[in-house]
Scaffold this active site. Structure first.
Site, PDB file in Angstrom:
ATOM      1  N   GLY A 161      46.455  28.267  36.464  1.00  0.00           N
ATOM      2  CA  GLY A 161      45.683  27.744  37.595  1.00  0.00           C
ATOM      3  C   GLY A 161      44.202  27.992  37.361  1.00  0.00           C
ATOM      4  N   ARG A 162      43.454  27.867  38.443  1.00  0.00           N
ATOM      5  CA  ARG A 162      41.985  27.960  38.328  1.00  0.00           C
ATOM      6  C   ARG A 162      41.516  29.281  37.716  1.00  0.00           C
ATOM      7  NH1 ARG A 162      42.374  26.273  43.753  1.00  0.00           N
ATOM      8  NH2 ARG A 162      41.578  24.168  44.165  1.00  0.00           N
ATOM      9  N   ILE A 163      42.116  30.386  38.165  1.00  0.00           N
ATOM     10  CA  ILE A 163      41.642  31.692  37.696  1.00  0.00           C
ATOM     11  C   ILE A 163      41.967  31.856  36.207  1.00  0.00           C
ATOM     12  CG2 ILE A 163      41.878  34.208  37.950  1.00  0.00           C
ATOM     13  CD1 ILE A 163      42.434  33.667  40.977  1.00  0.00           C
ATOM     14  N   THR A 182      53.406  27.830  31.559  1.00  0.00           N
ATOM     15  CA  THR A 182      53.724  27.546  32.959  1.00  0.00           C
ATOM     16  C   THR A 182      55.116  26.917  32.968  1.00  0.00           C
ATOM     17  OG1 THR A 182      52.746  25.357  32.725  1.00  0.00           O
ATOM     18  CG2 THR A 182      51.320  27.041  33.648  1.00  0.00           C
ATOM     19  N   ARG A 238      49.702  39.630  41.663  1.00  0.00           N
ATOM     20  CA  ARG A 238      50.340  40.430  42.701  1.00  0.00           C
ATOM     21  C   ARG A 238      51.253  41.442  42.015  1.00  0.00           C
ATOM     22  NH1 ARG A 238      46.919  38.880  45.469  1.00  0.00           N
ATOM     23  NH2 ARG A 238      46.994  37.855  47.493  1.00  0.00           N
ATOM     24  N   GLU A 267      51.410  48.520  47.199  1.00  0.00           N
ATOM     25  CA  GLU A 267      50.043  48.925  47.547  1.00  0.00           C
ATOM     26  C   GLU A 267      49.970  49.482  48.965  1.00  0.00           C
ATOM     27  OE1 GLU A 267      47.321  45.673  46.896  1.00  0.00           O
ATOM     28  OE2 GLU A 267      48.136  45.319  44.912  1.00  0.00           O
ATOM     29  N   HIS A 285      42.857  46.875  43.502  1.00  0.00           N
ATOM     30  CA  HIS A 285      42.867  45.489  44.006  1.00  0.00           C
ATOM     31  C   HIS A 285      41.458  45.006  44.372  1.00  0.00           C
ATOM     32  CE1 HIS A 285      45.717  42.334  45.984  1.00  0.00           C
ATOM     33  NE2 HIS A 285      44.640  41.754  45.464  1.00  0.00           N
ATOM     34  N   ILE A 286      40.597  44.974  43.350  1.00  0.00           N
ATOM     35  CA  ILE A 286      39.195  44.576  43.596  1.00  0.00           C
ATOM     36  C   ILE A 286      38.833  43.281  42.865  1.00  0.00           C
ATOM     37  CG2 ILE A 286      38.344  46.905  44.100  1.00  0.00           C
ATOM     38  CD1 ILE A 286      37.234  46.927  41.158  1.00  0.00           C
ATOM     39  N   GLY A 287      39.855  42.477  42.525  1.00  0.00           N
ATOM     40  CA  GLY A 287      39.618  41.254  41.753  1.00  0.00           C
ATOM     41  C   GLY A 287      38.482  40.395  42.289  1.00  0.00           C
TER      42      GLY A 287
HETATM   43  C1  DGY Z   1      43.472  37.091  46.733  1.00  0.00           C
HETATM   44  O1  DGY Z   1      42.530  36.424  47.181  1.00  0.00           O
HETATM   45  O2  DGY Z   1      44.634  36.717  46.818  1.00  0.00           O
HETATM   46  C2  DGY Z   1      43.148  38.360  46.035  1.00  0.00           C
HETATM   47  O3  DGY Z   1      44.257  39.112  45.733  1.00  0.00           O
HETATM   48  C3  DGY Z   1      42.150  39.161  46.813  1.00  0.00           C
HETATM   49  O4  DGY Z   1      40.950  38.575  46.544  1.00  0.00           O
END
Ligand code: DGY
Length: 321
Positions: A161-163, A182, A238, A267, A285-287
């Site tokens: 995907g985009r990320i 995928t 996740r 978490e 979880h600071i993405g």
């Molecule tokens: C999301 O947006 O789903 C990330 O896990 C938090 O930015």
């Protein structure tokens, strides 16, 4: 937005300016400012009194909350996150409550962090820093803190995907060969048909899939055993996509080199074996956690609420997968 003032619940303190679209549209905003999460019971009680809600991925918007909301005035819930596994989207659709998320605005920031983890895990950066901080660094050593090269190696992306594509773009700058897998062929160069092939040929594997029934524990003992003993595994998606106990076994047994994680199965609890390992880089979880991006995320969530309450369908509406 109609004559009647719309009421919007914002479940937590949010970055400055993010809620401007709500106030600009004349919504009456009720916001929890003490930055403590509402309990499930509180959300159930509050939901029917609001037309819209801006929430976080730590708020569980389940059947109880949605049914209570739909019995009252709730019409839209916007998650200030791109992932929405905290929301029962199927139930929301049946109840006529629109769900929005925040796609697009966090891609580059999250990709930056994924790449940070690729580099930090391969170079055992946390372990080296820990030694320095604990006063255990005795001076430059030819055999100390030896990591693995990242440049020129093979990066395997699970999900495209985009990320993931932004991670791929960064990898090009490091001269990496980028593969992706995928469920359905993407038609893009670098597509590999099976996850097994991706795992066994990559030097760095980075996970970029949403959490669903299909992806839960998709990387488990069998999959980890396919990876190279020199490879690193990165997860910024996740936590439950990865079987943490199996990962700890793989790290302890040396069947993979290192792991970089930003997300966890339960978490904010983190498996003590991950913490004890010298081969992990662990972030909380600071993405998407930059001032710019978090502000954009809340803005997009707020805009979604305004659009729905104005009778329009915003682009960031999500439907059941
Ligand atoms: C999301 O947006 O789903 C990330 O896990 C938090 O930015």
């Amino acid at each position: 937005m109609g004559d009647e003032e719309k009421k919007v619940l914002v479940t937590r303190a949010m970055p400055k300016g993010g809620l401007d679209p709500l106030t600009a549209a004349g919504c009456q905003v009720t916001q929890r400012l003490d930055d403590v999460a509402y309990t499930h019971a509180e959300l159930v009680e509050l939901a029917p009194n609001f037309d819209g809600m801006v929430c976080l991925l730590t708020d569980k918007i389940d059947t109880d909350v949605l049914e209570a909301g739909a019995r009252g005035r709730l019409r839209v819930v916007a998650n200030a996150a791109v992932g929405y596994d905290n929301i029962d989207v199927e139930r929301a659709e049946r109840l006529g409550v629109v769900i929005c998320n925040t796609p697009g605005v966090l891609d580059e920031t999250t990709a930056d962090l994924a790449f940070l983890l690729i580099l930090a895990a391969a170079r055992l950066a946390s372990d080296a820093e820990r030694d320095l901080r604990e006063g255990k660094w005795a001076g430059w050593g030819i055999s100390d803190h030896l990591g693995r090269d990242v440049h020129g190696r093979v990066l395997g992306l699970i999900g495209y995907g985009r990320i993931a594509r932004e991670v791929a773009r960064r990898a090009e700058g490091f001269g990496m060969e980028v593969l992706h897998h995928t469920r359905r062929p993407t038609g893009f160069p670098g597509f590999v048909e099976t996850l097994d092939e991706l795992l066994s040929t990559s030097d760095a594997v980075s996970i970029h899939v949403p959490l669903t029934d299909t992806t839960s524990k998709m990387i488990s003992k069998r999959e980890l055993a396919l990876m190279k003993p020199t490879a690193v595994l990165i997860n910024t998606s996740r936590g439950p996509v990865l079987d943490e106990e199996a990962l700890c076994d793989a790290l302890d047994g040396g069947s993979i080199f290192a792991a970089g994680l930003d997300v966890y199965e339960s978490e904010p609890a983190v498996n003590p074996r991950l913490i004890a390992s010298r081969r992990t880089v662990l972030l909380p979880h600071i993405g998407s956690a930059t001032i710019e991006t978090r502000t954009k995320m809340v803005r997009l969530a707020s805009l979604g609420v305004v659009e729905v309450l104005s009778g329009r369908t915003p682009e960031n509406v999500v439907t059941p997968r």
